[in-house]
Every structure is written in C-alpha cells, then in structure tokens.
Design a protein around this motif. Structure first.
Motif, mmCIF file in Angstrom:
data_model
loop_
_atom_site.group_PDB
_atom_site.id
_atom_site.type_symbol
_atom_site.label_atom_id
_atom_site.label_comp_id
_atom_site.label_asym_id
_atom_site.label_seq_id
_atom_site.Cartn_x
_atom_site.Cartn_y
_atom_site.Cartn_z
ATOM 1 N N ALA A 311 1.115 -0.921 -0.270
ATOM 2 C CA ALA A 311 0.375 0.453 -0.114
ATOM 3 C C ALA A 311 1.330 1.204 -0.227
ATOM 4 O O ALA A 311 2.009 1.315 0.996
ATOM 5 N N ARG A 338 -9.163 1.871 -0.743
ATOM 6 C CA ARG A 338 -7.468 2.116 -1.328
ATOM 7 C C ARG A 338 -7.197 1.379 -1.584
ATOM 8 O O ARG A 338 -7.425 0.275 -1.651
ATOM 9 N N LYS A 358 -8.577 -2.254 -5.894
ATOM 10 C CA LYS A 358 -9.214 -1.487 -4.324
ATOM 11 C C LYS A 358 -9.943 -2.127 -3.491
ATOM 12 O O LYS A 358 -10.663 -3.334 -3.592
#
Length: 362
Positions: A311, A338, A358
């Motif tokens: 991430a 995210r 996502k």
C-alpha cells in the motif's frame, strides 16, 4: 567441467584415437611391425615475445594440420605445447615441434597460433565461468615457406607427405593486434515459449570483415555447462521444454591480420509469462486477498514463489505461493477505500507480475 578435467579428457581421447584396434578374429595372428607415423617437423621462433613463457603456460601454443575435407580446409590433426602432450609429438620449449599427419591425408597445410576455448574440439567451453574468450596474444598464421607465413589458409602452401615425413617447416611468430568491441553482442526478444530470439551482433574496431555468431544454452538445475545450439542471427523457436534454460550468444569478428576475442552476451533465462487473478474480501479494519496464478506450459506444482501486498509502495505482508495459489490476510488497516498492489515474485521458470486492486476497508 574445470580446465584441468577438460585437459585430461582431451588427452585421454587423443590417446584412445591413436590406439590400433585389431579386427575381430585376429587375436591369434602373428604380430606385424607397425609403420612409422608420418610427421612434419620444424622450429618455431618468436620475433617480439618470449617463446618459452608462452610455450609453457596457458593459453598454450599450437600447430594444426589442415586437409581438404568435403571441399573445405578442415583441421584433421595437431599438437601443442601443453605438458600432457606426447613428448615425441609436441611443441618443445626450444621451439622445435613435430606433428603427426593422420592417414589417408597426403597433402596438408599447417596453421600456428594459440589454443583458445573456441578451439576446444569437445565443444565444452564453460562460458558462464569465463564470459569472454580472450584474443590470442600470438598472431595466427599459415605456413607458406616465408619467414612469417600467410594470414589465411588460401595463401598457405601445400605440404606433401606422400613420400614420408617432412622436416624444416620453420616459421617465426609475432605478437598480435587485437579487435575490440565498441558495442557488445546482446540478445533481442522475449525469452518465453513460442518466441524466437535474435542477436544484435555488436560493433567492432576495426570493423568486422565477417562475423561468426554461436548460440549456447545451460541449465542451473542439472549443472550442465554451455552447450552449442545453433549459429546465425536467429535462435530456434523456444518451447515449454526450454523453461529454465539460460541462453547466450557469442560473437567472433574476423579481421585479416588481427586476433579477436570471442565476445559473450549476457544470459537470458527462458520463462513463462505469469498472470494471475486476485480477489479481496474486506472486513473491519482487515481484508483477505486470494491469488490464483497461471503460466502457460507450466504445471501447477511448478508455480511457486512469494506473493506480497503493498500500500503506497510499502510492503505489508509476504506469503508463500504453492500450486499457483496464495492467501494474504492483512489487519490493522485504515477505514476507507484504498489501492493495494499484489506482486508475485516469479521463480526460475516463471516471470514476476503484479496487479492493483481497490479494497474498501470497513
């Protein structure tokens, strides 16, 4: 195969080839006196280098016997200055030499120079250990009756041994001028099954008058040494049987009157292109990501390696891939949607790959 083992193998093969094997059923025949071998002898002198130093250390000096075979000048015999060579048929530290002419050849030509990996009659050059075969320090020449000899075989003089052994075929050797690469050879194309690799041959100074390209493969798995596998600009079409093989190409430019290294490209490894499907199941501040990886021509049992999730470029977790599958569980994630990136490491037969997705963390 290391250098010493290769020397011993070559010596043993030379010894075996020289033995006379009696035809079946002749064990009780009376022995007959063997005819003396037909030889050519002479003396090699050095003009601008120390002969004894070159004669007694690698790369050893050599004399090659050439004969017309199928319309081409082909090496049919030879000797060298290496210590394991027959002392009666070798180049001695004082420059004297004697080389045997194998039957049925009665008209031959001689070449003089240095032994290189490219001259290895067994074709067992370990290029992965010794990437470039250096250019010879001594100029290769052909005997033509002059002091320094000729620069190519077509200008050499015939030596007839039809009436027996020949003596006083003397020659003086000089240090060589060496070709250098201004751009090295390299392999172009996708090293995966179904594709054809080609060679960028490199550029050289002086410019090459001709260029020999040779392809090799080797395998880390079975510890095989480099195996010759074709010549020319294009390599054969790769198949799934080639997965894991390391492929290389060598280039040997030829310039009259110059010696050249055999230039070696970097290896490329044949791999199947991986692609994978990824699914995510979000939870409260956590998520479970499942991965299914495929690679054409590769069975599931060979699809292994590592899978990691990131991430914002930061690695969160890494797990093992087994039989083409992996599950990554992540926790303590911030709430919200995210973008995560999953990366598969690949392995010896499969390329790495990555995919972004996502995940809406609750």
């Amino acid at each position: 195969m290391n250098t010493m083992v290769r020397r011993v193998v070559i010596a043993l093969l030379a010894l075996t080839a020289s033995l006379l094997i009696a035809p079946a059923g002749t064990a009780s025949a009376l022995p007959t006196e063997a005819a003396d071998p037909v030889t050519i002898s002479g003396r090699i002198t050095a003009e601008d280098f120390d002969f004894e130093t070159y004669a007694e250390s690698e790369p050893y000096l050599r004399v090659g016997v050439l004969a017309r075979v199928d319309g081409k000048w082909t090496q049919v015999g030879g000797t060298g200055s290496a210590p394991f060579v027959d002392p009666e048929l070798r180049i001695n530290p004082d420059g004297s030499y004697r080389v045997q002419v194998p039957a049925p050849h009665t008209q031959v030509r001689l070449t003089f120079g240095q032994v290189r990996c490219a001259d290895d009659s067994l074709g067992m050059c370990d290029l992965s250990v010794r990437p470039d075969t250096p250019a010879a320090d001594v100029q290769s020449v052909f005997w033509d009756g002059t002091t320094h000899g000729a620069l190519d075989v077509t200008a050499a003089a015939d030596i007839s041994v039809a009436s027996g052994s020949v003596t006083d075929r003397n020659i003086t050797l000089k240090r060589s001028k060496k070709v250098r690469a201004t751009a090295r050879p390299r392999i172009v194309g996708d090293p995966s099954p179904g594709q054809v690799l080609t060679a960028f041959p490199g550029t050289y100074a002086p410019a090459a008058e001709s260029l020999a390209l040779r392809w090799y493969w080797s395998s880390d798995v079975y510890d095989l040494y480099d195996v010759p596998d074709g010549t020319g600009r294009a390599y054969r079409r790769l198949t799934s049987a080639d997965l894991g093989l390391r492929i290389a190409v060598t280039a040997e430019p030829s310039v009259r009157g110059w010696e050249s290294p055999v230039f070696h490209s970097q290896f490329v490894t044949v791999k199947s292109r991986s692609k994978f499907a990824v699914k995510a199941k979000a939870g409260k501040r956590k998520a479970t990501v499942t991965i299914a990886i495929k690679a054409p021509g590769v069975t599931k049992s060979r699809i292994h390696g590592k899978a990691s999730i990131y991430a914002k470029g930061k690695r969160i977790k890494t797990v093992n891939v087994k039989n083409g599958k992996a599950t990554i569980k992540i926790a303590k994630q911030k709430k919200g949607k995210r973008t995560y990136t999953v990366r598969y490491s690949g392995n010896r037969v499969i390329t790495s790959s990555s995919k972004s997705l996502k995940i809406a963390i609750r």
